[in-house]
Write an enzyme that holds these catalytic residues in place. Structure first.
Site, PDB file in Angstrom:
ATOM      1  N   ARG A   1      52.696   1.711  25.118  1.00 22.99           N
ATOM      2  CA  ARG A   1      53.024   1.215  23.726  1.00 22.99           C
ATOM      3  C   ARG A   1      54.152   1.973  23.585  1.00 22.99           C
ATOM      4  O   ARG A   1      54.466   3.103  24.284  1.00 22.99           O
ATOM      5  CB  ARG A   1      52.021   1.727  22.899  1.00 22.99           C
ATOM      6  CG  ARG A   1      50.950   0.846  23.061  1.00 22.99           C
ATOM      7  CD  ARG A   1      49.757   1.293  21.887  1.00 22.99           C
ATOM      8  NE  ARG A   1      49.428   2.315  21.847  1.00 22.99           N
ATOM      9  CZ  ARG A   1      49.258   2.892  20.655  1.00 22.99           C
ATOM     10  NH1 ARG A   1      49.395   2.342  19.455  1.00 22.99           N
ATOM     11  NH2 ARG A   1      49.010   4.397  20.563  1.00 22.99           N
TER      12      ARG A   1
ATOM     13  N   LYS B   1      41.631   8.849  31.514  1.00 21.57           N
ATOM     14  CA  LYS B   1      42.608   7.694  31.273  1.00 21.57           C
ATOM     15  C   LYS B   1      42.625   6.910  32.636  1.00 21.57           C
ATOM     16  O   LYS B   1      43.195   6.998  33.494  1.00 21.57           O
ATOM     17  CB  LYS B   1      44.020   7.910  30.525  1.00 21.57           C
ATOM     18  CG  LYS B   1      44.500   6.644  30.232  1.00 21.57           C
ATOM     19  CD  LYS B   1      45.551   7.067  29.261  1.00 21.57           C
ATOM     20  CE  LYS B   1      46.644   5.826  28.969  1.00 21.57           C
ATOM     21  NZ  LYS B   1      47.896   6.290  27.995  1.00 21.57           N
TER      22      LYS B   1
ATOM     23  N   ARG C   1      45.443  11.600  18.250  1.00 23.86           N
ATOM     24  CA  ARG C   1      45.161  12.718  19.232  1.00 23.86           C
ATOM     25  C   ARG C   1      44.159  13.279  18.844  1.00 23.86           C
ATOM     26  O   ARG C   1      43.859  13.587  17.789  1.00 23.86           O
ATOM     27  CB  ARG C   1      46.080  13.800  19.502  1.00 23.86           C
ATOM     28  CG  ARG C   1      47.497  13.117  19.624  1.00 23.86           C
ATOM     29  CD  ARG C   1      47.712  13.382  21.055  1.00 23.86           C
ATOM     30  NE  ARG C   1      48.979  12.634  21.659  1.00 23.86           N
ATOM     31  CZ  ARG C   1      48.959  11.320  22.070  1.00 23.86           C
ATOM     32  NH1 ARG C   1      47.747  10.947  22.055  1.00 23.86           N
ATOM     33  NH2 ARG C   1      50.027  10.757  22.462  1.00 23.86           N
TER      34      ARG C   1
HETATM   35  P1  ATP Z   1      48.333   7.933  24.810  1.00 22.49           P
HETATM   36  O1  ATP Z   1      47.478   8.057  26.216  1.00 22.49           O
HETATM   37  O2  ATP Z   1      49.006   9.080  24.958  1.00 22.49           O
HETATM   38  O3  ATP Z   1      47.501   7.682  23.575  1.00 22.49           O
HETATM   39  P2  ATP Z   1      49.745   5.711  24.409  1.00 22.49           P
HETATM   40  O4  ATP Z   1      48.268   4.870  24.104  1.00 22.49           O
HETATM   41  O5  ATP Z   1      50.640   5.771  23.205  1.00 22.49           O
HETATM   42  O6  ATP Z   1      49.192   6.987  25.183  1.00 22.49           O
HETATM   43  P3  ATP Z   1      49.992   3.791  26.614  1.00 22.49           P
HETATM   44  O7  ATP Z   1      50.589   2.489  26.083  1.00 22.49           O
HETATM   45  O8  ATP Z   1      48.296   3.674  26.870  1.00 22.49           O
HETATM   46  O9  ATP Z   1      50.248   4.906  25.460  1.00 22.49           O
HETATM   47  O10 ATP Z   1      50.456   4.177  27.962  1.00 22.49           O
HETATM   48  C1  ATP Z   1      51.709   5.048  28.253  1.00 22.49           C
HETATM   49  C2  ATP Z   1      51.275   6.548  28.416  1.00 22.49           C
HETATM   50  O11 ATP Z   1      50.118   6.533  29.529  1.00 22.49           O
HETATM   51  C3  ATP Z   1      52.429   7.169  29.397  1.00 22.49           C
HETATM   52  O12 ATP Z   1      53.152   7.924  28.227  1.00 22.49           O
HETATM   53  C4  ATP Z   1      51.729   8.161  30.135  1.00 22.49           C
HETATM   54  O13 ATP Z   1      51.423   9.294  29.635  1.00 22.49           O
HETATM   55  C5  ATP Z   1      50.230   7.303  30.459  1.00 22.49           C
HETATM   56  N1  ATP Z   1      50.350   7.033  31.883  1.00 22.49           N
HETATM   57  C6  ATP Z   1      51.103   6.070  32.295  1.00 22.49           C
HETATM   58  N2  ATP Z   1      50.778   5.553  33.697  1.00 22.49           N
HETATM   59  C7  ATP Z   1      49.484   5.669  33.555  1.00 22.49           C
HETATM   60  C8  ATP Z   1      48.508   5.584  34.390  1.00 22.49           C
HETATM   61  N3  ATP Z   1      48.616   4.903  35.603  1.00 22.49           N
HETATM   62  N4  ATP Z   1      46.905   5.905  34.156  1.00 22.49           N
HETATM   63  C9  ATP Z   1      47.165   6.810  33.002  1.00 22.49           C
HETATM   64  N5  ATP Z   1      47.976   7.271  32.207  1.00 22.49           N
HETATM   65  C10 ATP Z   1      49.190   6.855  32.394  1.00 22.49           C
END
Ligand code: ATP
Length: 336
Positions: A129, A194, A333
């Site tokens: 995202r 994650k 968060r």
């Molecule tokens: P957050 O987990 O910080 O809430 P978000 O929901 O805003 O993130 P996502 O769309 O879930 O963001 O994914 C992007 C983020 O996930 C990246 O900024 C990085 O920190 C993390 N990420 C990237 N690749 C992976 C992966 N393979 N496994 C887990 N996390 C990842």
């Protein structure tokens, strides 16, 4: 494996032979593929830049440290439900693609009521995202997107990604037995780390058809670099092999299960909406009862997460009332 990009896929012939994790001599590989030993060496070098760990053993050959079950379109089709076949318009699988979501979003839209599916072994520009990147080494994750056209915008469109998270949770529970939790709105977690994420992209006209792409990324195996990428997670990222402590489930079986689940979700969503997924989301809700900070899109709230509403909004008890937080450019968060 389909090769809609023709020649671009041919640079991966060495990988198909190395995928078994056994030792292959450079000379034999060159002979089998009808290319020079230098060309084999070049392909191996490229595979390493895509995240694969390949040992080059002097006078013996090359060996992929962890065998890979490559995605196989025929195998995925074989494993899919019969009912899914009826709604499937196309299923493409690539070795390397910028992003499976982008390929479907920019590509031809499926006919209404039909599903298009795109998979890739490696994404050169995988996205999360808010323009964040999604990273996974070649063959170490599952990068799967589906596209669909609703005749008109469904009532619970904003909760479609939450429902897709429930679909992924069901499939992962069936294939691995793992208890998956979902961090609103789009993160899949296991042991508080994650494991995957969902990205929904929408193009809708008022009073017209609504085009959606749902992308799911899941960490399956061989992901030594992952802890570094999960910036905001104290525990970092995790993959199925690490949490199971054994060989991960078949990526082709996972893909088939996700395609079945997403086809069912998209077929029924205009009529049954999020209601059919709400209870399971609530059961998996990682944030429930936790103190959270909500930021983005002009919103700044700190309070206690109190679950989700029937339409998928996050309820946060803050100050003198309960705020309804809508997904979008929002970051939530846990604050404790
Ligand atoms: P957050 O987990 O910080 O809430 P978000 O929901 O805003 O993130 P996502 O769309 O879930 O963001 O994914 C992007 C983020 O996930 C990246 O900024 C990085 O920190 C993390 N990420 C990237 N690749 C992976 C992966 N393979 N496994 C887990 N996390 C990842």
């Amino acid at each position: 494996m389909s090769s809609p990009h023709g020649g671009k896929e041919s640079g991966f012939a060495v990988l198909r032979l190395l995928a078994d994790g056994k030792l292959h001599s450079g000379e034999k590989l060159a002979g089998q593929l009808g290319i020079s030993r230098a060309a084999v060496w070049k392909q191996v070098g490229r595979l390493k830049t895509l995240g694969l760990q390949i040992d080059a053993i002097r006078s013996a050959g090359y060996r992929l440290r962890d065998p890979i079950e490559l995605l196989d379109r025929d195998e995925i089709s074989r494993l899919m439900d019969k009912s899914t076949h009826a709604s499937l318009e196309r299923l493409d699988s690539f070795m390397v693609l910028e992003s499976t979501n982008s390929a479907l979003f920019k590509g031809p839209r499926p006919m209404p009521g039909k599903l298009a599916v795109c998979l890739a072994e490696f994404q050169s520009g995988g996205r999360g995202r808010r323009g964040r990147s999604w990273l996974a080494p070649l063959g170490g994750g599952l990068c799967l997107s589906t596209s669909w056209v609703f005749a008109a915008q469904p009532d619970d469109l904003a909760a479609l990604g939450l429902a897709a998270g429930v679909v992924a949770r069901r499939v992962l529970a069936r294939e691995t037995g793992l208890p998956i939790r979902i961090k609103w709105p789009n993160d899949l977690l296991v042991v508080n780390r994650k494991l995957g994420g969902i990205l929904v992209e929408i193009s809708a006209e008022s009073h017209g058809p609504c085009f959606v792409v749902i992308g799911i990324g899941i960490n399956v195996s061989a992901t030594p670099k992952l802890p570094k990428v999960a910036g905001s997670w104290a525990g970092g990222a995790i993959d199925l092999a690490a949490v199971l402590g054994e060989a991960p489930p078949s990526r082709n079986a996972l893909a088939a299960g996700l395609i079945d689940g997403l086809a069912q979700l998209l077929e029924g969503y205009a009529t049954s909406g999020f209601a059919a997924y709400h209870a399971e989301f609530a059961d998996a809700d990682y944030l429930y009862g936790r103190c959270v900070d909500v930021d983005g899109a002009g919103v700044g709230i700190s309070g206690r997460a109190m679950g989700i509403g029937p339409d998928g909004v996050l309820l946060v008890e803050a100050g003198d009332g309960v705020a309804k937080v809508v997904a979008g450019d929002i970051s939530v968060r846990p604050s404790s």
